[in-house]
Write an enzyme that holds these catalytic residues in place. Structure first.
Site, PDB file in Angstrom:
ATOM      1  N   SER A   1       0.857  -1.193   0.000  1.00  0.00           N
ATOM      2  CA  SER A   1       0.000   0.000   0.000  1.00  0.00           C
ATOM      3  C   SER A   1       0.886   1.233   0.000  1.00  0.00           C
ATOM      4  O   SER A   1       1.615   1.487   0.963  1.00  0.00           O
ATOM      5  CB  SER A   1      -0.894   0.014   1.242  1.00  0.00           C
ATOM      6  OG  SER A   1      -1.382   1.334   1.436  1.00  0.00           O
TER       7      SER A   1
ATOM      8  N   ASP B   1      -4.741   3.409  -1.642  1.00  0.00           N
ATOM      9  CA  ASP B   1      -5.785   3.704  -0.652  1.00  0.00           C
ATOM     10  C   ASP B   1      -6.334   5.106  -0.867  1.00  0.00           C
ATOM     11  O   ASP B   1      -5.631   6.093  -0.655  1.00  0.00           O
ATOM     12  CB  ASP B   1      -5.196   3.598   0.757  1.00  0.00           C
ATOM     13  CG  ASP B   1      -5.065   2.158   1.199  1.00  0.00           C
ATOM     14  OD1 ASP B   1      -6.056   1.414   1.073  1.00  0.00           O
ATOM     15  OD2 ASP B   1      -3.973   1.772   1.658  1.00  0.00           O
TER      16      ASP B   1
ATOM     17  N   ASP C   1      -6.217  -6.440   5.022  1.00  0.00           N
ATOM     18  CA  ASP C   1      -5.657  -5.091   4.865  1.00  0.00           C
ATOM     19  C   ASP C   1      -5.597  -4.394   6.217  1.00  0.00           C
ATOM     20  O   ASP C   1      -6.627  -4.132   6.833  1.00  0.00           O
ATOM     21  CB  ASP C   1      -6.554  -4.304   3.887  1.00  0.00           C
ATOM     22  CG  ASP C   1      -5.985  -2.935   3.542  1.00  0.00           C
ATOM     23  OD1 ASP C   1      -4.915  -2.573   4.065  1.00  0.00           O
ATOM     24  OD2 ASP C   1      -6.636  -2.231   2.747  1.00  0.00           O
TER      25      ASP C   1
ATOM     26  N   HIS D   1      -8.482   0.885  -3.631  1.00  0.00           N
ATOM     27  CA  HIS D   1      -9.376   0.671  -2.486  1.00  0.00           C
ATOM     28  C   HIS D   1     -10.046   2.005  -2.159  1.00  0.00           C
ATOM     29  O   HIS D   1      -9.393   2.916  -1.648  1.00  0.00           O
ATOM     30  CB  HIS D   1      -8.526   0.147  -1.315  1.00  0.00           C
ATOM     31  CG  HIS D   1      -9.282  -0.092  -0.054  1.00  0.00           C
ATOM     32  ND1 HIS D   1      -8.654  -0.331   1.153  1.00  0.00           N
ATOM     33  CD2 HIS D   1     -10.615  -0.151   0.206  1.00  0.00           C
ATOM     34  CE1 HIS D   1      -9.560  -0.517   2.090  1.00  0.00           C
ATOM     35  NE2 HIS D   1     -10.751  -0.395   1.553  1.00  0.00           N
TER      36      HIS D   1
ATOM     37  N   MET E   1      -8.928   7.991   0.199  1.00  0.00           N
ATOM     38  CA  MET E   1      -9.710   8.440   1.366  1.00  0.00           C
ATOM     39  C   MET E   1     -10.241   9.848   1.113  1.00  0.00           C
ATOM     40  O   MET E   1      -9.495  10.708   0.614  1.00  0.00           O
ATOM     41  CB  MET E   1      -8.821   8.460   2.605  1.00  0.00           C
ATOM     42  CG  MET E   1      -8.159   7.126   2.894  1.00  0.00           C
ATOM     43  SD  MET E   1      -7.063   7.268   4.301  1.00  0.00           S
ATOM     44  CE  MET E   1      -6.469   5.576   4.415  1.00  0.00           C
TER      45      MET E   1
ATOM     46  N   MET F   1     -12.086   4.193  -0.001  1.00  0.00           N
ATOM     47  CA  MET F   1     -12.688   4.433   1.314  1.00  0.00           C
ATOM     48  C   MET F   1     -13.351   5.802   1.235  1.00  0.00           C
ATOM     49  O   MET F   1     -12.916   6.776   1.852  1.00  0.00           O
ATOM     50  CB  MET F   1     -11.601   4.379   2.399  1.00  0.00           C
ATOM     51  CG  MET F   1     -11.133   2.953   2.657  1.00  0.00           C
ATOM     52  SD  MET F   1      -9.550   2.907   3.500  1.00  0.00           S
ATOM     53  CE  MET F   1      -8.460   3.147   2.103  1.00  0.00           C
TER      54      MET F   1
ATOM     55  N   MET G   1     -11.085  -5.784   6.244  1.00  0.00           N
ATOM     56  CA  MET G   1     -10.263  -4.795   6.962  1.00  0.00           C
ATOM     57  C   MET G   1      -9.863  -5.391   8.306  1.00  0.00           C
ATOM     58  O   MET G   1     -10.713  -5.823   9.084  1.00  0.00           O
ATOM     59  CB  MET G   1     -11.046  -3.500   7.204  1.00  0.00           C
ATOM     60  CG  MET G   1     -11.244  -2.584   6.009  1.00  0.00           C
ATOM     61  SD  MET G   1      -9.753  -2.015   5.143  1.00  0.00           S
ATOM     62  CE  MET G   1      -8.740  -1.384   6.461  1.00  0.00           C
TER      63      MET G   1
ATOM     64  N   HIS H   1      -1.217  -1.407  -4.215  1.00  0.00           N
ATOM     65  CA  HIS H   1      -2.485  -1.068  -3.575  1.00  0.00           C
ATOM     66  C   HIS H   1      -2.561   0.451  -3.356  1.00  0.00           C
ATOM     67  O   HIS H   1      -1.650   1.043  -2.774  1.00  0.00           O
ATOM     68  CB  HIS H   1      -2.561  -1.806  -2.234  1.00  0.00           C
ATOM     69  CG  HIS H   1      -3.865  -1.689  -1.516  1.00  0.00           C
ATOM     70  ND1 HIS H   1      -4.987  -2.417  -1.859  1.00  0.00           N
ATOM     71  CD2 HIS H   1      -4.235  -0.921  -0.453  1.00  0.00           C
ATOM     72  CE1 HIS H   1      -5.976  -2.120  -1.028  1.00  0.00           C
ATOM     73  NE2 HIS H   1      -5.551  -1.204  -0.168  1.00  0.00           N
TER      74      HIS H   1
HETATM   75  C1  DX5 Z   1      -6.100   1.511   6.052  1.00  0.00           C
HETATM   76  C2  DX5 Z   1      -5.681   1.165   4.610  1.00  0.00           C
HETATM   77  C3  DX5 Z   1      -4.579   0.144   4.538  1.00  0.00           C
HETATM   78  C4  DX5 Z   1      -3.461   0.363   5.471  1.00  0.00           C
HETATM   79  C5  DX5 Z   1      -2.300  -0.551   5.277  1.00  0.00           C
HETATM   80  O1  DX5 Z   1      -6.997   2.543   6.054  1.00  0.00           O
HETATM   81  O2  DX5 Z   1      -6.752   0.652   3.884  1.00  0.00           O
HETATM   82  O3  DX5 Z   1      -4.217  -0.213   3.232  1.00  0.00           O
HETATM   83  O4  DX5 Z   1      -3.062   1.694   5.463  1.00  0.00           O
HETATM   84  O5  DX5 Z   1      -1.233  -0.019   5.950  1.00  0.00           O
HETATM   85  P1  DX5 Z   1      -0.513  -0.697   7.195  1.00  0.00           P
HETATM   86  O6  DX5 Z   1       0.124  -1.932   6.661  1.00  0.00           O
HETATM   87  O7  DX5 Z   1       0.440   0.343   7.605  1.00  0.00           O
HETATM   88  O8  DX5 Z   1      -1.560  -0.998   8.234  1.00  0.00           O
HETATM   89 ZN    ZN Z   2      -6.425  -0.483   1.656  1.00  0.00          ZN
END
Ligand code: DX5
Ligand code: ZN
Length: 221
Positions: free
Chosen positions: A11, A38, A180, A69, A40, A71, A142, A36
């Protein structure tokens, strides 16, 4: 399950964004299978990361599949932009707070040429994703509350992984089971033992000295 069946997806949330291209090349050389991303929005989770523009920049740096992903709220409204940016798979959230028609969004992801994935937060029961399992290529469990990297893995989430494995076996369907959040070597082993086949990890890879060693440790080799 033998280690080569395991997919490791770093990620980039935990990468050094001042030299993002180099970070992507380094994990690719180190044996990453997917990248990956993320996303947000500051509404669905209490943090803001990056959007389609950065994903298209990542796309230009690697041939590895991009696992996006979301979110975010109203994921349906953004699917086509992430598809255009080069996403190979797009995972959305099942929670009511994500504020979209889940079945419709999943179809939209497939229509846009991407693999649809569905995710559930630690507080969300497995039953919430059950009605959609036939429509997805990946279930993302998650293992921390989403929003921030570097949190502690919640082993009690393995129950959902086991239920997903059971569903997969009884329906003879090939869906990826992803974990994750908080994945280090020890939690990777536990997740694999319970039937997960995709390990998403930020901190344990990008904060390591040696990325290939970190990825091999996750695979258990
Ligand atoms: C959390 C994310 C993850 C996460 C993974 O909100 O979806 O992908 O940051 O990171 P680590 O491995 O640092 O938990
Ligand atoms: Zn993620």
């Amino acid at each position: 399950m033998i280690s080569r069946d395991i997919i490791v997806a770093p990620s980039i949330l935990a990468a050094n964004f001042a030299r993002l291209a180099d970070e992507i090349h380094r994990v690719e050389r180190a044996g990453a299978d997917w990248i990956h991303c993320d996303i947000m929005d500051g509404h669905f989770v209490d943090n803001i990361s990056f959007g389609p523009e950065i994903v298209s920049i990542v796309r230009k740096q690697t041939k590895l599949p991009l696992d996006v992903h979301l979110m975010i709220q109203r994921a349906d409204h953004f699917v086509s932009r992430f598809a255009k940016a080069g996403a190979d798979s797009v995972t959305v959230h099942v929670e009511r707070e994500a504020n979209h028609d889940v079945a419709k969004t999943l179809h939209g992801i497939r229509d846009a040429g991407c693999r649809p994935g569905l995710s559930l937060n630690p507080a969300t029961p497995f039953a919430a994703v059950e009605p959609f399992l036939d429509e997805i290529d990946a279930l993302l469990v998650m293992t921390v509350h989403p929003g921030f990297g570097g949190q502690t893995f919640r082993p009690e989430m393995m129950d959902k992984v086991k239920r997903a494995v059971h569903w997969k076996e009884s329906h003879a369907r090939q869906i990826d089971i992803e974990v994750d959040g908080g994945i280090n070597a020890e939690m990777a082993k536990l997740s694999i033992e319970n039937g997960a086949n995709v390990l998403i990890a930020g901190t344990s890879i990008f904060h390591a000295e040696n990325y290939s060693e970190a990825i091999q440790n996750l695979r258990g080799i």
